[in-house]
Design a protein around this motif. Structure first.
Motif, PDB file in Angstrom:
ATOM      1  N   GLY A  81     -46.165  60.428  73.202  1.00  0.00           N
ATOM      2  CA  GLY A  81     -45.581  59.492  74.154  1.00  0.00           C
ATOM      3  C   GLY A  81     -46.592  58.534  74.749  1.00  0.00           C
ATOM      4  O   GLY A  81     -46.487  58.137  75.901  1.00  0.00           O
ATOM      5  N   GLU A 114     -42.198  62.496  68.711  1.00  0.00           N
ATOM      6  CA  GLU A 114     -42.436  61.049  68.645  1.00  0.00           C
ATOM      7  C   GLU A 114     -41.230  60.325  68.054  1.00  0.00           C
ATOM      8  O   GLU A 114     -40.856  59.246  68.519  1.00  0.00           O
ATOM      9  CB  GLU A 114     -43.691  60.746  67.825  1.00  0.00           C
ATOM     10  CG  GLU A 114     -44.984  61.007  68.562  1.00  0.00           C
ATOM     11  CD  GLU A 114     -45.222  60.057  69.728  1.00  0.00           C
ATOM     12  OE1 GLU A 114     -44.780  58.890  69.688  1.00  0.00           O
ATOM     13  OE2 GLU A 114     -45.865  60.488  70.690  1.00  0.00           O
ATOM     14  N   ALA A 133     -39.008  57.516  69.963  1.00  0.00           N
ATOM     15  CA  ALA A 133     -38.803  56.180  69.390  1.00  0.00           C
ATOM     16  C   ALA A 133     -37.346  55.745  69.517  1.00  0.00           C
ATOM     17  O   ALA A 133     -37.067  54.548  69.621  1.00  0.00           O
ATOM     18  CB  ALA A 133     -39.240  56.170  67.934  1.00  0.00           C
ATOM     19  N   HIS A 163     -35.578  55.982  72.023  1.00  0.00           N
ATOM     20  CA  HIS A 163     -35.382  55.457  73.380  1.00  0.00           C
ATOM     21  C   HIS A 163     -36.151  54.159  73.617  1.00  0.00           C
ATOM     22  O   HIS A 163     -36.065  53.578  74.680  1.00  0.00           O
ATOM     23  CB  HIS A 163     -35.783  56.515  74.418  1.00  0.00           C
ATOM     24  CG  HIS A 163     -34.956  57.749  74.322  1.00  0.00           C
ATOM     25  ND1 HIS A 163     -33.668  57.807  74.785  1.00  0.00           N
ATOM     26  CD2 HIS A 163     -35.222  58.966  73.792  1.00  0.00           C
ATOM     27  CE1 HIS A 163     -33.175  59.007  74.555  1.00  0.00           C
ATOM     28  NE2 HIS A 163     -34.089  59.735  73.956  1.00  0.00           N
ATOM     29  N   ARG A 164     -36.896  53.721  72.628  1.00  0.00           N
ATOM     30  CA  ARG A 164     -37.682  52.490  72.740  1.00  0.00           C
ATOM     31  C   ARG A 164     -36.784  51.290  72.440  1.00  0.00           C
ATOM     32  O   ARG A 164     -35.930  51.338  71.578  1.00  0.00           O
ATOM     33  CB  ARG A 164     -38.834  52.536  71.745  1.00  0.00           C
ATOM     34  CG  ARG A 164     -39.697  51.288  71.770  1.00  0.00           C
ATOM     35  CD  ARG A 164     -40.857  51.393  70.818  1.00  0.00           C
ATOM     36  NE  ARG A 164     -41.899  52.161  71.481  1.00  0.00           N
ATOM     37  CZ  ARG A 164     -42.645  53.068  70.881  1.00  0.00           C
ATOM     38  NH1 ARG A 164     -42.484  53.339  69.616  1.00  0.00           N
ATOM     39  NH2 ARG A 164     -43.567  53.712  71.549  1.00  0.00           N
ATOM     40  N   ARG A 165     -36.968  50.238  73.169  1.00  0.00           N
ATOM     41  CA  ARG A 165     -36.218  48.999  72.968  1.00  0.00           C
ATOM     42  C   ARG A 165     -37.149  47.981  72.318  1.00  0.00           C
ATOM     43  O   ARG A 165     -37.989  47.380  72.976  1.00  0.00           O
ATOM     44  CB  ARG A 165     -35.726  48.443  74.299  1.00  0.00           C
ATOM     45  CG  ARG A 165     -34.915  49.401  75.118  1.00  0.00           C
ATOM     46  CD  ARG A 165     -33.448  49.299  74.719  1.00  0.00           C
ATOM     47  NE  ARG A 165     -32.624  50.062  75.639  1.00  0.00           N
ATOM     48  CZ  ARG A 165     -31.941  51.130  75.279  1.00  0.00           C
ATOM     49  NH1 ARG A 165     -32.003  51.580  74.054  1.00  0.00           N
ATOM     50  NH2 ARG A 165     -31.195  51.775  76.164  1.00  0.00           N
ATOM     51  N   PRO A 211     -42.760  49.203  75.476  1.00  0.00           N
ATOM     52  CA  PRO A 211     -43.291  50.567  75.553  1.00  0.00           C
ATOM     53  C   PRO A 211     -42.162  51.577  75.805  1.00  0.00           C
ATOM     54  O   PRO A 211     -41.081  51.215  76.256  1.00  0.00           O
ATOM     55  CB  PRO A 211     -44.264  50.529  76.722  1.00  0.00           C
ATOM     56  CG  PRO A 211     -43.979  49.280  77.452  1.00  0.00           C
ATOM     57  CD  PRO A 211     -43.237  48.361  76.538  1.00  0.00           C
ATOM     58  N   ILE A 212     -42.450  52.817  75.525  1.00  0.00           N
ATOM     59  CA  ILE A 212     -41.469  53.880  75.742  1.00  0.00           C
ATOM     60  C   ILE A 212     -41.185  53.981  77.241  1.00  0.00           C
ATOM     61  O   ILE A 212     -42.111  54.028  78.045  1.00  0.00           O
ATOM     62  CB  ILE A 212     -42.004  55.219  75.207  1.00  0.00           C
ATOM     63  CG1 ILE A 212     -42.182  55.133  73.696  1.00  0.00           C
ATOM     64  CG2 ILE A 212     -41.082  56.374  75.561  1.00  0.00           C
ATOM     65  CD1 ILE A 212     -42.900  56.306  73.084  1.00  0.00           C
ATOM     66  N   ALA A 233     -38.245  58.657  79.148  1.00  0.00           N
ATOM     67  CA  ALA A 233     -37.938  59.050  77.768  1.00  0.00           C
ATOM     68  C   ALA A 233     -38.336  60.491  77.482  1.00  0.00           C
ATOM     69  O   ALA A 233     -37.615  61.211  76.794  1.00  0.00           O
ATOM     70  CB  ALA A 233     -38.613  58.107  76.784  1.00  0.00           C
TER      71      ALA A 233
END
Length: 89
Positions: free
Chosen positions: A21, A44, A48, A50-52, A56-57, A61
């Motif tokens: 993370g 990981e 990912a 939850h990443r837009r 950044p995460i 998350a």
């Protein structure tokens, strides 16, 4: 009772750094570094989701991933217990 990786004794335990993370964590790993790398890769991959885009995460998350994983554990435990009851009867 289950034991955590931290409680598992190993003659070859050594501290290693893992990146999870976006954070670098130092953990003690037994003789199966590949297992830790596989677990980190799985977390990981979930992070990912939850990443837009290139952002950044999000800070929450890791909590969301923890809830997802706990939900899966509960569901699997319920299935296991149901199967165990069925095979006993």
């Amino acid at each position: 009772m289950t034991r955590s990786m931290r409680d598992t004794p190993s003659k070859k335990a050594a501290p290693v750094e893992i990146k999870l993370g976006g954070q670098v964590l130092r953990v003690v790993v037994g003789d199966d570094r590949h297992k830790i790398d596989t677990l980190v890769a799985g977390v990981e991959a979930r992070l990912a989701k939850h990443r837009r885009g290139a952002a950044p995460i999000p800070q929450n998350a890791m909590a969301l991933v923890a809830l997802e994983l706990e939900n899966e554990v509960v569901e699997l435990r319920e299935k296991y217990e149901a199967l165990e009851r069925k095979t006993r009867d």
